[in-house]
Design a protein around this motif. Structure first.
Motif, mmCIF file in Angstrom:
data_model
loop_
_atom_site.group_PDB
_atom_site.id
_atom_site.type_symbol
_atom_site.label_atom_id
_atom_site.label_comp_id
_atom_site.label_asym_id
_atom_site.label_seq_id
_atom_site.Cartn_x
_atom_site.Cartn_y
_atom_site.Cartn_z
ATOM 1 N N VAL A 195 -1.307 5.580 -15.636
ATOM 2 C CA VAL A 195 -2.660 5.859 -15.137
ATOM 3 C C VAL A 195 -2.763 5.617 -13.632
ATOM 4 O O VAL A 195 -3.181 6.505 -12.878
ATOM 5 N N VAL A 196 -2.390 4.407 -13.198
ATOM 6 C CA VAL A 196 -2.644 4.020 -11.806
ATOM 7 C C VAL A 196 -1.722 4.756 -10.839
ATOM 8 O O VAL A 196 -2.179 5.398 -9.886
ATOM 9 N N LEU A 197 -0.424 4.680 -11.059
ATOM 10 C CA LEU A 197 0.532 5.279 -10.122
ATOM 11 C C LEU A 197 0.422 6.799 -10.037
ATOM 12 O O LEU A 197 0.498 7.359 -8.934
ATOM 13 N N PRO A 198 0.250 7.537 -11.161
ATOM 14 C CA PRO A 198 0.069 8.984 -11.008
ATOM 15 C C PRO A 198 -1.150 9.358 -10.174
ATOM 16 O O PRO A 198 -1.114 10.333 -9.406
ATOM 17 N N ALA A 199 -2.232 8.584 -10.313
ATOM 18 C CA ALA A 199 -3.433 8.882 -9.524
ATOM 19 C C ALA A 199 -3.205 8.617 -8.039
ATOM 20 O O ALA A 199 -3.791 9.291 -7.179
ATOM 21 N N ALA A 200 -2.368 7.642 -7.734
ATOM 22 C CA ALA A 200 -2.125 7.276 -6.337
ATOM 23 C C ALA A 200 -0.893 7.942 -5.749
ATOM 24 O O ALA A 200 -0.594 7.735 -4.566
ATOM 25 N N LEU A 201 -0.178 8.742 -6.536
ATOM 26 C CA LEU A 201 1.092 9.322 -6.072
ATOM 27 C C LEU A 201 0.945 10.172 -4.805
ATOM 28 O O LEU A 201 1.747 10.031 -3.876
ATOM 29 N N PRO A 202 -0.055 11.069 -4.694
ATOM 30 C CA PRO A 202 -0.164 11.835 -3.440
ATOM 31 C C PRO A 202 -0.371 10.951 -2.219
ATOM 32 O O PRO A 202 0.195 11.211 -1.151
ATOM 33 N N SER A 203 -1.188 9.893 -2.356
ATOM 34 C CA SER A 203 -1.408 8.992 -1.229
ATOM 35 C C SER A 203 -0.142 8.225 -0.878
ATOM 36 O O SER A 203 0.174 8.018 0.302
ATOM 37 N N LEU A 204 0.601 7.799 -1.897
ATOM 38 C CA LEU A 204 1.860 7.114 -1.640
ATOM 39 C C LEU A 204 2.866 8.048 -0.967
ATOM 40 O O LEU A 204 3.607 7.633 -0.067
ATOM 41 N N ALA A 205 2.876 9.304 -1.398
ATOM 42 C CA ALA A 205 3.799 10.266 -0.794
ATOM 43 C C ALA A 205 3.432 10.548 0.662
ATOM 44 O O ALA A 205 4.309 10.657 1.520
ATOM 45 N N SER A 206 2.136 10.644 0.953
ATOM 46 C CA SER A 206 1.724 10.872 2.339
ATOM 47 C C SER A 206 2.050 9.667 3.204
ATOM 48 O O SER A 206 2.497 9.817 4.344
ATOM 49 N N GLY A 207 1.859 8.451 2.667
ATOM 50 C CA GLY A 207 2.243 7.256 3.412
ATOM 51 C C GLY A 207 3.739 7.188 3.648
ATOM 52 O O GLY A 207 4.192 6.774 4.725
ATOM 53 N N ALA A 208 4.528 7.612 2.665
ATOM 54 C CA ALA A 208 5.982 7.634 2.831
ATOM 55 C C ALA A 208 6.397 8.641 3.899
ATOM 56 O O ALA A 208 7.288 8.358 4.714
ATOM 57 N N CYS A 209 5.761 9.812 3.904
ATOM 58 C CA CYS A 209 6.083 10.823 4.927
ATOM 59 C C CYS A 209 5.732 10.324 6.321
ATOM 60 O O CYS A 209 6.482 10.526 7.280
ATOM 61 N N LEU A 210 4.571 9.667 6.443
ATOM 62 C CA LEU A 210 4.179 9.126 7.742
ATOM 63 C C LEU A 210 5.156 8.045 8.199
ATOM 64 O O LEU A 210 5.563 8.007 9.369
ATOM 65 N N THR A 211 5.552 7.165 7.284
ATOM 66 C CA THR A 211 6.508 6.121 7.624
ATOM 67 C C THR A 211 7.849 6.710 8.031
ATOM 68 O O THR A 211 8.486 6.260 8.995
ATOM 69 N N LEU A 212 8.304 7.722 7.302
ATOM 70 C CA LEU A 212 9.565 8.374 7.635
ATOM 71 C C LEU A 212 9.495 9.014 9.012
ATOM 72 O O LEU A 212 10.434 8.932 9.811
ATOM 73 N N LEU A 213 8.350 9.648 9.311
ATOM 74 C CA LEU A 213 8.174 10.277 10.617
ATOM 75 C C LEU A 213 8.232 9.243 11.738
ATOM 76 O O LEU A 213 8.905 9.435 12.757
ATOM 77 N N LEU A 214 7.545 8.124 11.558
ATOM 78 C CA LEU A 214 7.526 7.087 12.584
ATOM 79 C C LEU A 214 8.880 6.400 12.720
ATOM 80 O O LEU A 214 9.322 6.086 13.834
#
Length: 283
Positions: A195-214
């Motif tokens: 329930v929790v992680l699937p709902a937050a997966l897009p936000s986690l993925a966007s945070g991961a992309c931002l971290t990777l970029l930085l």
């Protein structure tokens, strides 16, 4: 009154004129972007094509085919991926604790995360020098000046960039979904996973992309620590442009770094948009 109404009706019935006025307001920001970003980028691109005999792709072939560039690109990617993985794991865990485990000071800790986002990266490197440097508290100098020291410093600095979107996403998970899952006999671990992680997966993925970029473009931590044998693409640009004054080679490396950054930024925009849509659907 009739004259005023007719005048206002005439003013509001000309979409072509309104569209032209809209384009006029768009010109100043476009001019600023062209002058402060587009023009320097064109100069860098032109410099990358400068050879001893004129213009050509000789510098590109020489730089991209060199072992120095391949090593720097490999180290940059490995460090960025390692830092991103560590930030996602640590940031998600800390966000889950702050969001779902009641304890005194949770709100203060959440605000502290926002404060850390404003710190410069070299401040983390300076703190690590005092802690793990040769004359530091723990005296682990060999560890600090290795790729592992750089990796730990980047994870420490960039973890809040994952925590913040994760906290926002966890806060938007409807409580009724958690109650229904618990009433059906689901254990906390299953509720978290289904329930929790699937709902937050897009936000986690966007945070991961931002971290990777930085992390791919991190310069201050690597330069300040002075890790032996650690040469990333930004450090290679610095070495070519400032140390050896090889501006064509530095321009080639810089353009490759810009291309990778733009690709990751596009991915971040797509994933962050999906994260907002998921939040709206959940609400």
């Amino acid at each position: 009154m009739t004259a005023v109404a007719l005048a206002s009706g005439k003013q509001g019935s000309n979409p072509v004129s309104d569209s032209r006025r809209g384009w006029v307001w768009l010109l100043p920001p476009l001019a600023v972007v062209a002058v402060f970003f587009g023009y320097p980028l064109v100069l860098v691109a032109g410099q990358s094509l400068t050879t001893d005999s004129g213009f050509g792709l000789g510098v590109w072939a020489e730089v991209l085919g060199s072992a120095e560039f391949r090593d720097a690109a490999g180290q940059t990617v490995l460090l960025a991926l390692g830092a991103t993985t560590g930030c996602v794991l640590l940031g998600t865990f800390l966000a889950l604790v702050i969001a779902f485990v009641p304890f005194p000071g949770a709100r203060t800790l959440s605000r502290l995360v926002d404060t850390v986002l404003a710190f410069p990266s070299f401040l983390i490197a300076l703190a690590f020098t005092f802690l793990y440097g040769s004359a530091g508290v723990f005296g682990a100098g060999g560890f600090l000046y290795s790729p592992w020291g750089v990796l730990l410093a980047e994870i420490t600095f960039y973890t809040p960039f994952v925590m913040r979107p994760a906290l926002a996403a966890f806060g938007q998970v409807p409580g009724v979904h958690l109650d229904v899952a618990a009433s059906l006999g689901a254990k906390p671990g299953r509720v978290l996973w289904r329930v929790v992680l699937p709902a937050a997966l897009p936000s986690l993925a966007s945070g991961a992309c931002l971290t990777l970029l930085l992390a791919l473009n991190e310069f201050g931590i690597v330069l300040f620590l002075g890790a032996k044998g650690v040469t990333t693409l930004p450090m290679l640009v610095y070495g070519k442009g400032i140390v050896t004054f090889d501006f064509p080679a530095a321009s080639v490396v810089a353009l490759v770094d810009v291309a990778i950054s733009l690709l990751l930024y596009g991915s971040y925009r797509v994933l962050s948009g999906r994260g907002r849509d998921a939040v709206v659907d959940a609400a």
